[in-house]
Enzyme design. Structure first.
Site: not given
Length: 406
Positions: A56-58, A116, A118, A122, A198, A200
């Site tokens: 979601c960032n990049r 973060d 997470e 990823q 994942k 969710g």
């Protein structure tokens, strides 16, 4: 035969939250199907070792190419965004700067929400897919190993990822604040969670742990996935065909899907009254017209990332410690790269030393041969140290022979 890559050739090209908003990033988000297509055609773009990180960032592509522009061309070949938009928003880093960037990204130092953690999972998932397609060679494998070790050390020895701050947890904080502003108990709100992948699943567990409610309905494109999670956690699930009905009943709709087109549209929400819609998907999976409906409060990942609390303040104080750990691991990796360049010289040296007549294996019995190999290896170790310190391998050949004789 695979090319022996070096740090000087290593490249990263991408876009992130610093210059582009969620809508633009969504145009270049790469889902699993697009990643497979991208890996299948990468060689046609003159790209060898590489992997793509899309969160979601990049969206970033790391690896080796004939020229950096080929990375952008590859990304744009599978995404909906235009090459001109990508070029306007993109950055390219090369050599040690690119390697440093990867260390920082993996540690959570470059995330919208500092620390973060997470992101590490990823990266592992992105590398796993690239490795299966044959795009992770020796250099990338060693670099990624060092990067993951550094991230784990930061997790263990600093509080950079301390507390419970991530995009999914930020959504929970927003729900709590939203409820309190209306004088409501968060545990009494009806929540529809759309998307049980994942992120969710993580979000769902955060709702259970921090809002203390089971008043959740799970909806997923593959109904069996939602049913399995609902059974595990004691929740309710519904098919995607019931999305409009469930959205109408819910006080909050939380979207965490991985679709290329909006999943929530205006007809799903029209006339359903006051409602909070939180979309942590990239690309955004709530249609523009649905976001603007009367009574709808819409929040995306960029808005969630603006949370400020004590946890983030504590994390900021840990940044110098994290950078020191990264520097240590980068120094070790740099030493490996330096010695790797001299591997052919060291191999040739071993061959020459073992070929000297008075220590030739032909003239030795088995136990003598083993002893001589150990002596040769010791000399080679000293030889390697001399190369690393002086970077003049030719000067040490005679010294190595003298050491072996001694």
């Amino acid at each position: 035969m695979r090319v022996r890559h070096t740090t000087e050739e290593f490249i990263v090209t991408g876009i992130n939250y610093k210059k582009s908003d969620a809508a633009v990033r969504g145009q270049f988000a790469v889902n699993n199907e697009q990643y497979a297509a991208l890996l299948a055609t990468a060689c046609q773009f003159g790209i060898s070792d590489m992997f793509v990180l899309s969160t979601c960032n990049r969206t970033e592509i790391y690896g080796f190419a004939e020229r950096p522009e080929r990375f952008a061309e590859l990304i744009c070949s599978v995404c909906t965004g235009s090459p001109d938009t990508f070029a306007e928003m993109a950055y390219t880093k090369a050599g040690s700067e690119a390697a440093t960037h990867l260390y920082r990204v993996a540690a959570g130092l470059d995330s919208q929400i500092l620390g973060d953690y997470e992101i590490l999972g990823q990266i592992k998932n992105a590398v796993k897919q690239a490795r299966a397609a044959g795009f992770i060679g020796q250099y990338m494998d060693r670099l990624l190993g060092s990067v993951l070790q550094a991230s784990k050390a930061i997790k263990t020895h600093t509080a950079l990822s301390g507390g419970t701050v991530s995009v999914s947890f930020a959504a929970i904080q927003y729900i709590r604040e939203y409820a309190e502003s209306r004088g409501a108990d968060p545990a009494g709100l009806k929540i529809a969670l759309v998307g049980t992948g994942k992120i969710g699943r993580v979000t769902c567990r955060n709702i259970l742990d921090y809002l203390h409610t089971h008043n959740i309905c799970l909806i997923n494109r593959t109904e069996a996935t939602a049913q399995a999670l609902a059974a595990e956690l004691g929740l309710r699930s519904a098919p995607l065909s019931a999305l409009a009905a469930e959205a109408a009943l819910a006080d909050i709709v939380l979207v965490s899907t991985n679709a290329t087109e909006p999943v929530i549209t205006a007809p799903h929400l029209a006339g359903s009254g006051q409602k909070l819609i939180i979309d942590i998907s990239v690309p955004c999976n709530v249609a523009d017209d649905a976001q603007r409906l009367p009574g709808i409060t819409f929040v995306d990942v960029d808005q969630l990332s603006r949370i400020k609390d004590e946890t983030l303040q504590k994390r900021s104080a840990e940044v110098p410690k994290a950078l020191a750990i990264i520097n240590e691991h980068m120094a070790e990796f740099s030493a490996w790269c330096h010695m790797r360049r001299h591997a052919p010289v060291i191999k040739e040296m071993k061959s020459k030393l073992m070929g000297i007549p008075f220590i030739s294996p032909v003239l030795l019995c088995d136990h003598q041969h083993t002893g001589q190999e150990e002596k040769v290896q010791k000399v080679l170790n000293d030889f390697a140290v001399n190369i690393r310190n002086g970077n003049t391998p030719g000067c040490y050949y005679i010294q190595a022979i003298n050491d072996l004789i001694a």
